[in-house]
Design a protein around this motif. Sequence first.
Motif, PDB file in Angstrom:
ATOM      1  N   PHE A  62       4.436  10.137 -14.296  1.00 34.07           N
ATOM      2  CA  PHE A  62       4.126   8.850 -13.694  1.00 34.07           C
ATOM      3  C   PHE A  62       5.136   7.761 -14.045  1.00 34.07           C
ATOM      4  N   LYS A  63       5.719   7.800 -15.230  1.00 29.87           N
ATOM      5  CA  LYS A  63       6.726   6.792 -15.575  1.00 29.87           C
ATOM      6  C   LYS A  63       7.974   6.963 -14.721  1.00 29.87           C
ATOM      7  N   LEU A  64       8.381   8.211 -14.496  1.00 26.03           N
ATOM      8  CA  LEU A  64       9.530   8.454 -13.621  1.00 26.03           C
ATOM      9  C   LEU A  64       9.214   8.007 -12.201  1.00 26.03           C
ATOM     10  N   TRP A  65       7.982   8.240 -11.763  1.00 23.70           N
ATOM     11  CA  TRP A  65       7.556   7.785 -10.430  1.00 23.70           C
ATOM     12  C   TRP A  65       7.664   6.267 -10.343  1.00 23.70           C
ATOM     13  N   LEU A  66       7.175   5.575 -11.347  1.00 25.18           N
ATOM     14  CA  LEU A  66       7.212   4.117 -11.352  1.00 25.18           C
ATOM     15  C   LEU A  66       8.642   3.600 -11.339  1.00 25.18           C
ATOM     16  N   ASP A  67       9.563   4.335 -11.953  1.00 24.65           N
ATOM     17  CA  ASP A  67      10.976   3.928 -11.975  1.00 24.65           C
ATOM     18  C   ASP A  67      11.607   3.922 -10.579  1.00 24.65           C
ATOM     19  N   LEU A  68      10.969   4.592  -9.616  1.00 25.40           N
ATOM     20  CA  LEU A  68      11.486   4.606  -8.247  1.00 25.40           C
ATOM     21  C   LEU A  68      11.259   3.267  -7.541  1.00 25.40           C
ATOM     22  N   PHE A  69      10.372   2.435  -8.101  1.00 23.16           N
ATOM     23  CA  PHE A  69       9.996   1.176  -7.472  1.00 23.16           C
ATOM     24  C   PHE A  69      10.858   0.019  -7.974  1.00 23.16           C
ATOM     25  N   ALA A  70      11.035  -0.972  -7.122  1.00 20.00           N
ATOM     26  CA  ALA A  70      11.716  -2.206  -7.494  1.00 20.00           C
ATOM     27  C   ALA A  70      10.852  -2.969  -8.500  1.00 20.00           C
ATOM     28  N   PRO A  71      11.450  -3.848  -9.293  1.00 25.02           N
ATOM     29  CA  PRO A  71      10.650  -4.645 -10.229  1.00 25.02           C
ATOM     30  C   PRO A  71       9.538  -5.425  -9.529  1.00 25.02           C
ATOM     31  N   GLU A  72       9.818  -5.966  -8.354  1.00 27.67           N
ATOM     32  CA  GLU A  72       8.794  -6.664  -7.573  1.00 27.67           C
ATOM     33  C   GLU A  72       8.442  -5.768  -6.390  1.00 27.67           C
ATOM     34  N   CYS A  73       7.268  -5.153  -6.443  1.00 28.99           N
ATOM     35  CA  CYS A  73       6.898  -4.126  -5.471  1.00 28.99           C
ATOM     36  C   CYS A  73       5.406  -4.200  -5.152  1.00 28.99           C
ATOM     37  N   ILE A  74       5.022  -3.443  -4.142  1.00 30.51           N
ATOM     38  CA  ILE A  74       3.614  -3.342  -3.738  1.00 30.51           C
ATOM     39  C   ILE A  74       3.302  -1.888  -3.409  1.00 30.51           C
ATOM     40  N   TYR A  75       2.117  -1.456  -3.822  1.00 32.53           N
ATOM     41  CA  TYR A  75       1.562  -0.136  -3.484  1.00 32.53           C
ATOM     42  C   TYR A  75       0.254  -0.416  -2.749  1.00 32.53           C
ATOM     43  N   TRP A  76       0.174   0.020  -1.496  1.00 33.55           N
ATOM     44  CA  TRP A  76      -0.873  -0.465  -0.585  1.00 33.55           C
ATOM     45  C   TRP A  76      -1.537   0.702   0.140  1.00 33.55           C
ATOM     46  N   ILE A  77      -2.863   0.816   0.013  1.00 35.12           N
ATOM     47  CA  ILE A  77      -3.639   1.806   0.772  1.00 35.12           C
ATOM     48  C   ILE A  77      -4.633   1.033   1.638  1.00 35.12           C
ATOM     49  N   PRO A  78      -4.319   0.821   2.917  1.00 33.94           N
ATOM     50  CA  PRO A  78      -5.238   0.084   3.794  1.00 33.94           C
ATOM     51  C   PRO A  78      -6.549   0.839   4.005  1.00 33.94           C
ATOM     52  N   GLY A  79      -7.603   0.078   4.260  1.00 36.98           N
ATOM     53  CA  GLY A  79      -8.892   0.677   4.594  1.00 36.98           C
ATOM     54  C   GLY A  79      -9.118   0.717   6.090  1.00 36.98           C
ATOM     55  N   THR A  80      -8.082   0.405   6.871  1.00 38.92           N
ATOM     56  CA  THR A  80      -8.163   0.442   8.335  1.00 38.92           C
ATOM     57  C   THR A  80      -6.991   1.249   8.880  1.00 38.92           C
ATOM     58  N   TRP A  81      -7.198   1.908  10.015  1.00 43.33           N
ATOM     59  CA  TRP A  81      -6.175   2.783  10.571  1.00 43.33           C
ATOM     60  C   TRP A  81      -5.009   2.012  11.163  1.00 43.33           C
ATOM     61  N   ASP A  82      -5.237   0.776  11.608  1.00 41.02           N
ATOM     62  CA  ASP A  82      -4.158   0.011  12.242  1.00 41.02           C
ATOM     63  C   ASP A  82      -3.318  -0.754  11.222  1.00 41.02           C
ATOM     64  N   ARG A  83      -3.364  -0.319   9.973  1.00 44.86           N
ATOM     65  CA  ARG A  83      -2.564  -0.843   8.867  1.00 44.86           C
ATOM     66  C   ARG A  83      -3.041  -2.200   8.376  1.00 44.86           C
ATOM     67  N   GLY A  84      -3.531  -3.045   9.245  1.00 45.68           N
ATOM     68  CA  GLY A  84      -4.235  -4.243   8.835  1.00 45.68           C
ATOM     69  C   GLY A  84      -3.429  -5.282   8.075  1.00 45.68           C
ATOM     70  N   ASP A  85      -4.179  -6.208   7.516  1.00 47.20           N
ATOM     71  CA  ASP A  85      -3.635  -7.330   6.767  1.00 47.20           C
ATOM     72  C   ASP A  85      -4.385  -7.386   5.440  1.00 47.20           C
ATOM     73  N   PRO A  86      -3.728  -7.141   4.325  1.00 47.40           N
ATOM     74  CA  PRO A  86      -4.436  -7.075   3.040  1.00 47.40           C
ATOM     75  C   PRO A  86      -5.082  -8.395   2.619  1.00 47.40           C
ATOM     76  N   ARG A  87      -4.731  -9.491   3.279  1.00 50.83           N
ATOM     77  CA  ARG A  87      -5.359 -10.773   2.968  1.00 50.83           C
ATOM     78  C   ARG A  87      -6.749 -10.882   3.575  1.00 50.83           C
ATOM     79  N   ARG A  88      -6.995 -10.091   4.640  1.00 45.02           N
ATOM     80  CA  ARG A  88      -8.235 -10.267   5.399  1.00 45.02           C
ATOM     81  C   ARG A  88      -9.052  -8.992   5.544  1.00 45.02           C
TER      82      ARG A  88
END
Length: 197
Positions: A62-88
């Motif tokens: 998992f640490k090697l996996w995390l190293d693949l990400f930029a320092p400022e990043c997002i990991y997002w699993i939407p609860g809607t099929w149309d990708r949605g808006d995480p704010r709403r």
Amino acid sequence: MVTAPFNPSETSHYVTDVYYADLVAAFAGWDDSAVLCHEPLVLAGAESLLYREARYLDQAQFKLWLDLFAPECIYWIPGTWDRGDPRREITFAFHDRRQLEDRVYRLETGYAWSQQPASRTSRLISNIEVFQTDQPNVFMIRSNFNMTEFWNGELRPWVGYAVHRVEQLKAGGFQILAKQVNLLNCDQNIRNPSVTL
């Protein structure tokens, strides 16, 4: 007095209203065949990144996996099929760097209750396509995934497609700016995904 810069491992300073708006805009309308990338080196780099990520996760590195990400990043699993808006709209996960590091820390302690016993996983990645953006060194990568999880005597499939927003580094390779995991059954009652998808 000089103020030290914010550390994304300690604070969510970068996840602002502007960041949300830019993220939603970046994940809307990107998958247009007119902007498909055909550059062999970019395609090979994208494929290598996704295969390496799958291997790290299957091997619980998992640490090697995390190293693949930029320092400022997002990991997002939407609860809607149309990708949605995480704010709403509902999400299964919307993690910034600080939350990802916390997740990795808990998994590596061996005491994460949802991972007793630890899951075994096998991922298949296919249909990899790379799309250009309005930034020459930023790309969107779409891929299908089929992951089988074995946990506590039970086999469970996780199926869908992933979208990685990546930045090509001057030194070579890519870093992940954002990863969106779109589950085929996102609008159904699913068990909390304790594994990293």
